[in-house]
Motif scaffolding. Structure first.
Motif, short mmCIF file in Angstrom:
data_model
loop_
_atom_site.label_atom_id
_atom_site.label_comp_id
_atom_site.label_asym_id
_atom_site.label_seq_id
_atom_site.Cartn_x
_atom_site.Cartn_y
_atom_site.Cartn_z
N GLU A 130 -5.60 41.40 7.77
CA GLU A 130 -5.14 40.47 6.74
C GLU A 130 -6.25 39.57 6.17
OE1 GLU A 130 -0.36 40.45 7.75
OE2 GLU A 130 -1.56 38.71 8.36
N PRO A 131 -7.15 39.04 7.01
CA PRO A 131 -8.23 38.24 6.41
C PRO A 131 -9.06 39.05 5.41
CG PRO A 131 -8.14 37.88 8.78
CD PRO A 131 -7.19 38.99 8.48
N ARG A 132 -9.27 40.34 5.69
CA ARG A 132 -10.02 41.19 4.76
C ARG A 132 -9.21 41.47 3.49
NH1 ARG A 132 -11.80 40.90 9.29
NH2 ARG A 132 -13.91 41.43 9.92
N GLU A 133 -7.92 41.64 3.68
CA GLU A 133 -7.07 41.87 2.51
C GLU A 133 -7.06 40.63 1.61
OE1 GLU A 133 -3.24 43.80 3.39
OE2 GLU A 133 -2.43 42.78 1.63
N GLU A 134 -7.07 39.44 2.23
CA GLU A 134 -7.03 38.19 1.46
C GLU A 134 -8.24 38.05 0.53
OE1 GLU A 134 -4.60 36.17 0.98
OE2 GLU A 134 -3.43 37.40 2.37
N ILE A 135 -9.40 38.48 1.03
CA ILE A 135 -10.63 38.41 0.23
C ILE A 135 -10.45 39.19 -1.08
CG2 ILE A 135 -13.07 39.09 0.12
CD1 ILE A 135 -12.80 37.10 2.20
N VAL A 136 -9.95 40.41 -0.94
CA VAL A 136 -9.78 41.26 -2.12
C VAL A 136 -8.69 40.71 -3.03
CG1 VAL A 136 -9.03 43.56 -2.86
CG2 VAL A 136 -10.70 43.33 -1.01
N THR A 137 -7.60 40.22 -2.43
CA THR A 137 -6.52 39.64 -3.23
C THR A 137 -7.05 38.45 -4.04
OG1 THR A 137 -4.96 40.33 -1.53
CG2 THR A 137 -4.15 38.76 -3.16
N ALA A 138 -7.88 37.61 -3.40
CA ALA A 138 -8.44 36.45 -4.10
C ALA A 138 -9.35 36.88 -5.25
CB ALA A 138 -9.22 35.57 -3.10
N LEU A 139 -10.15 37.91 -5.00
CA LEU A 139 -11.03 38.44 -6.06
C LEU A 139 -10.20 38.92 -7.25
CD1 LEU A 139 -13.91 39.62 -6.96
CD2 LEU A 139 -13.12 41.75 -5.92
N LEU A 140 -9.11 39.65 -6.96
CA LEU A 140 -8.28 40.18 -8.04
C LEU A 140 -7.55 39.06 -8.78
CD1 LEU A 140 -6.73 43.31 -6.24
CD2 LEU A 140 -8.67 43.27 -7.82
N ALA A 141 -7.10 38.05 -8.03
CA ALA A 141 -6.40 36.92 -8.66
C ALA A 141 -7.34 36.20 -9.63
CB ALA A 141 -5.87 35.97 -7.59
N ARG A 142 -8.58 36.03 -9.21
CA ARG A 142 -9.56 35.37 -10.06
C ARG A 142 -9.84 36.21 -11.31
NH1 ARG A 142 -14.65 33.45 -6.62
NH2 ARG A 142 -15.25 35.56 -7.24
N ALA A 143 -9.93 37.53 -11.10
CA ALA A 143 -10.16 38.44 -12.23
C ALA A 143 -8.99 38.38 -13.21
CB ALA A 143 -10.34 39.88 -11.72
N GLN A 144 -7.78 38.25 -12.65
CA GLN A 144 -6.60 38.18 -13.52
C GLN A 144 -6.62 36.88 -14.33
OE1 GLN A 144 -2.69 38.34 -11.55
NE2 GLN A 144 -2.19 40.01 -12.94
N SER A 145 -6.97 35.76 -13.67
CA SER A 145 -7.08 34.47 -14.38
C SER A 145 -8.12 34.56 -15.49
CB SER A 145 -7.50 33.35 -13.42
OG SER A 145 -6.54 33.20 -12.42
N ALA A 146 -9.19 35.28 -15.20
CA ALA A 146 -10.29 35.39 -16.18
C ALA A 146 -9.99 36.42 -17.27
CB ALA A 146 -11.58 35.74 -15.46
N GLY A 147 -8.84 37.07 -17.18
CA GLY A 147 -8.47 38.04 -18.20
C GLY A 147 -9.10 39.42 -18.00
N GLU A 148 -9.71 39.64 -16.83
CA GLU A 148 -10.31 40.97 -16.57
C GLU A 148 -9.27 41.98 -16.07
OE1 GLU A 148 -14.50 41.11 -14.99
OE2 GLU A 148 -14.13 38.99 -14.61
N LEU A 149 -8.11 41.45 -15.67
CA LEU A 149 -6.97 42.31 -15.30
C LEU A 149 -5.76 41.81 -16.10
CD1 LEU A 149 -6.86 42.64 -11.39
CD2 LEU A 149 -7.02 44.52 -13.02
N PRO A 150 -4.95 42.73 -16.66
CA PRO A 150 -3.76 42.30 -17.41
C PRO A 150 -2.86 41.40 -16.55
CG PRO A 150 -4.14 44.65 -17.71
CD PRO A 150 -5.12 44.20 -16.68
N ALA A 151 -2.21 40.45 -17.22
CA ALA A 151 -1.39 39.44 -16.53
C ALA A 151 -0.26 40.05 -15.70
CB ALA A 151 -0.82 38.47 -17.56
N GLY A 152 0.28 41.19 -16.15
CA GLY A 152 1.44 41.75 -15.46
C GLY A 152 1.12 42.49 -14.17
#
Lengths: 191, 191
Positions: A130-152
């Motif tokens: 889970e700690p490793r999964e959290e790292i990736v989830t945080a990266l993706l969440a940041r990418a989504q905020s930055a518009g690099e991943l669609p909001a949905g």
């Protein structure tokens, strides 16, 4: 901190360190299955009791040794430095895959051990996975905020896809290399 | 087909069937780890030799029994009937997850056994894993041709994501249910 405490604490920490170093050395040399508790305590030069004072089993000790040893890999990569969130994910995965050349077989054995032991399965999941999964989830969440991943997009599921693809290839004996890291990152960020 | 052949063949096929039925029954009742070869041949009422004539190990026998038993699940779902490729994927996954209530523990044990035995890892991958992966890849390829998935998407990687998420949740002891099937399908087809 009193002098007594300063003397007392390192003593036990030293024994723990010796056991963790012995565990990593022996599983890398002989393979997880072929390392006995007797061999572990002989290599560390400590008593059997000092192992069981701290860990329930060989699996528990090896899990902690591996978790400590890969601490440096569990850091949120910096998309600004990598150039983009996609490149940061690729580099993060490539770092993990490089390390698997050393400990991939041990990780496979720990996942296997977890299937026959519910308490260890829980430990592996909460302390390592889970700690490793959290790292990736945080990266993706940041990418989504930055518009690099669609909001949905479902960030938690994408994180499970990434770790899932990694486990699936590892456990099926398929290569995990720079190309795999690039292809996973590309598929996650594909428009 | 001559009479002799018609009499000769079923004899050995019957023994094989008895062993496969015994294997599924016992692993479901006792768990893979606690089923011995002696228990298997006693349950099937056949000789030890007749097991080893056909299979290398308990793992090989259980793999074939499970593969045969889940044959009905390994069929390309019809998107026209389901309403869309996304719904077809969801229904396909839900069918597999429903079956795991019965054999999920056995599948976990087989994946664990594969980690300590390269020949069995290869057998599990080529006989069980890849045919299932092909079904999903074919579904996604058809969806891409029909315009339900963007042309640039890496179908093989998406298929690894789907199976990976499934393995990852299974091996970490997380639930696999109707919601999981729906969420996986939604994430794959998300715009």
């Amino acid at each position: 901190m009193s002098d007594q405490k300063a003397v007392g604490r390192p003593r036990s920490a030293e024994v723990d360190e010796k056991l963790k170093r012995a565990a990593l050395k022996l599983v890398r040399e002989r393979g997880y299955r072929d390392v006995s508790i007797s061999a572990l305590i002989a290599e560390a030069g400590v008593s059997r009791q000092s192992l069981y004072n701290r860990w329930h089993s060989k699996a528990d000790l090896v899990l902690e040794a591996l978790t400590d040893d890969t601490e440096g890999l569990v850091q949120l990569p910096d998309p600004a430095r990598a150039g983009s969130a996609q490149a940061a994910l690729r580099d993060f995965l490539h770092g993990i895959f490089r390390h698997l050349a050393l400990d991939g077989t041990t990780l496979r054995s720990l996942i296997a051990a977890a299937q026959e032991d519910p308490a260890f399965r829980e430990a592996l999941r909460t302390r390592f996975v889970e700690p490793r999964e959290e790292i990736v989830t945080a990266l993706l969440a940041r990418a989504q905020s930055a518009g690099e991943l669609p909001a949905g997009r479902d960030i938690r599921m994408l994180s499970a896809f990434i770790h899932g693809a990694f486990w699936y290839r590892l456990l099926n004996g398929l290569p995990l290399d720079e190309d795999t890291a690039r292809d996973i990152a590309a598929a996650i960020f594909a428009p």
